[in-house]
Design an enzyme around this catalytic site. Structure first.
Site, mmCIF file in Angstrom:
data_model
loop_
_atom_site.group_PDB
_atom_site.id
_atom_site.type_symbol
_atom_site.label_atom_id
_atom_site.label_comp_id
_atom_site.label_asym_id
_atom_site.label_seq_id
_atom_site.Cartn_x
_atom_site.Cartn_y
_atom_site.Cartn_z
ATOM 1 N N TYR A 1 0.808 -1.208 0.000
ATOM 2 C CA TYR A 1 0.000 0.000 0.000
ATOM 3 C C TYR A 1 0.854 1.277 0.000
ATOM 4 C CZ TYR A 1 -3.842 3.126 1.110
ATOM 5 O OH TYR A 1 -4.731 4.154 1.080
ATOM 6 N N GLU B 1 1.818 6.859 -6.921
ATOM 7 C CA GLU B 1 0.805 7.848 -7.295
ATOM 8 C C GLU B 1 1.322 9.259 -7.056
ATOM 9 O OE1 GLU B 1 -3.153 6.999 -5.608
ATOM 10 O OE2 GLU B 1 -2.509 4.932 -5.379
#
Lengths: 310, 216
Positions: B142, B149
């Site tokens: 994660y 991103e």
């Protein structure tokens, strides 16, 4: 009688004696005293009455716990020695009027700031147009009215709410005030034709008067000392359960007709969405309560909030 | 009714498992074959299909087919799909960056654990090791995915500014304006907070699942 306090997870918090004829208020005062003396296991704060939520745990699987309401005697809930109560700490509390004041004072001040500091915010000096000045005046008046109503009209069924609500509500109102003001006070703001601006704002003002009327009506619904729900009647309420919301939404609709901005419409939709939810809940509650059985009145057929749709 | 819903949820999660497995296989294929520079070109179509399709999960939550929050689901979908489509797909300059490969790999690995777990546990045939993986794999994956991103949004900043990409300027009759460059900077500021709230939530549910056993 001897009572046991449990935490919400069922852990024992305290066990103590209280007079058989004590009221819920006495019980809460005693719990506060115990909390100050650090005699409640796992509780370190001063648990003043507004922070306490006391309930009798449900015995059966699907039954709901019974919440103890202030002003009543413990015996009214059938409490006897050896009974258990669940204590929930509602967290730091803050007065309704304080919350309302800050959440409305913010928008009233923030909106005109975009005109006052236009040079700093938009990087250009310009003469605000008539529409911009009128929209700002209307906006300020709207929130001024809300503040006045908070202190003179509204009556609150609860005295306090958790302090988190102050930040949540203020975030909503202050944030939207800034976003709507940013576009309406913008140097490149395009005004609709002035006739529409005048007509729209005049209609919006009229809606504010109607809204005030409904608020005064709602505040006088219960005679002093009276409790419980009443069927609202009179101006607007004869057709609509939540006529106060109706006029509020129509008011913002007229404001948007007058000022024509996407952000204003978004603000209206968010507010309307929340009010539709509240109105639906209130409508359902009143219909359930006034079911026409056992001598109770039957709730009349009414729109919920936005005639002619719902 | 309940059986139909379950069958549908199993089918949906199986489909997603397959799509993400293909994505992962294609990434490995690219890395073994040519170079990471062609990853977006060859993996993109399948991966985008899977990601865009996952908007259905918000619908599932909204319809009450699964017990999860509509808001969290939607927010996650918007955040990921935004980077995938608005940034990577429409800005050719960032497509060959290694961050794309890193992000795709982290997403794919996380999803080829998560979707099979959903499918299996809905069907009631979930092996313990899969449950353990579901509650463990996210710990490294994660943060890596989110970092990808963030890097991609950061790389896009100067290009967005130069082209005034997706911007809508005043004056107009809507009295509305939108500056994508400012929006991206705002998004970069919010990312760490959103990331942490989700990550800590997942860590907490992991603790609920595996932490208590030791104490008891």
């Amino acid at each position: 009688m001897k009572l046991t306090l449990l935490s919400r997870s069922g852990r024992e918090v305290a066990e103590f004696d209280i007079a058989d004829d004590a009221t819920v208020d006495d019980l809460q005062a005693q719990i506060q005293r115990l909390s100050k003396e650090k005699k409640l296991k796992g509780i370190k704060t001063d648990l003043y009455p507004a922070r306490q939520r006391l309930s009798i745990p449900a015995v059966e699987e699907k039954a709901k716990p019974v919440v103890l309401t202030v002003g009543k005697a413990l015996s009214a809930f059938g409490l006897k020695t050896g009974d258990k109560l669940t204590l929930k700490d509602l967290g730091t509390q803050i007065g309704y009027q304080t919350v309302f004041f800050w959440e409305y004072f913010g928008p009233m001040v923030i909106f005109p700031m975009f005109l006052v500091f236009r040079k700093q915010i938009y990087g250009a000096d310009f003469e605000p147009s008539e529409t911009q000045l009128l929209a700002t005046a209307y906006w300020m008046f709207h929130y001024f009215k809300r503040i006045v109503e908070t202190y003179t009209v509204h009556s609150f069924s609860h005295a306090t709410m958790p302090i988190f609500n102050l930040f949540r509500n203020s975030g909503y109102y202050w944030g939207f005030a800034a976003m709507v003001a940013y576009f309406i006070c913008h140097p490149f703001y395009t005004s609709p034709p002035l006739e529409r601006v005048y007509a729209g704002l005049a209609a919006a003002l009229l809606m504010q008067v109607c809204n005030l009327t409904t608020h005064i009506n709602l505040a006088s619904l219960r005679a002093p000392g009276m409790k419980g729900y009443q069927i609202p009647r009179g101006f607007g309420f004869n057709f609509i359960t939540c006529a106060n919301y109706t006029f509020e939404i129509y008011g913002w609709f007229c404001f948007n007709i007058a000022t024509q901005s996407v952000m204003g419409v978004v603000f209206m939709c968010c507010g309307a969405g929340q009010m539709v939810i509240w109105a639906g809940q209130k409508h359902a509650r009143l219909r359930k309560l006034f079911d026409g059985k056992d001598g109770k009145e039957k709730y009349p057929r009414r729109f919920v909030i936005l005639p002619p749709f719902i | 009714m309940g059986k139909m819903v379950n069958a549908y949820i199993v089918a949906y999660n199986s489909l997603q498992s397959v799509l993400w497995a293909i994505s992962f296989a294609l990434i490995v294929n690219e890395l073994l074959g040519s170079s990471y520079k062609t990853v977006n070109q060859n993996v993109g179509p399948v991966l985008r299909t899977a990601q865009v399709l996952s908007v259905l999960e918000t619908a599932h939550a909204a319809l009450g087919l699964v017990r999860s929050s509509v808001g969290t689901n939607l927010l996650q979908w918007v955040a990921r799909t935004h980077v995938l489509v608005m940034v990577v797909y429409y800005i050719p300059e960032v497509q060959e960056h290694v961050a794309v490969t890193v992000m795709y790999t982290a997403w794919a690995l996380a999803e080829i654990v998560r979707y099979p777990w959903y499918a299996c546990s809905t069907a009631g045939v979930c092996p313990d090791w899969l449950t353990w993986l579901r509650y463990t794999a996210f710990i490294p994956l994660y943060p890596v995915g989110t970092l990808g991103e963030i890097v991609l949004v950061y790389l896009a900043l100067p290009i967005v500014k130069e082209r005034s990409l997706y911007s809508f300027t005043m004056p107009n009759l809507f009295n509305f304006g939108f500056d994508y460059y400012t929006f991206l900077i705002g998004a970069l500021c919010i990312y760490p907070f959103g990331w942490w709230s989700l990550y800590s939530y997942m860590l907490k549910s992991r603790n609920r699942k595996y932490g208590q056993k030791k104490q008891e």
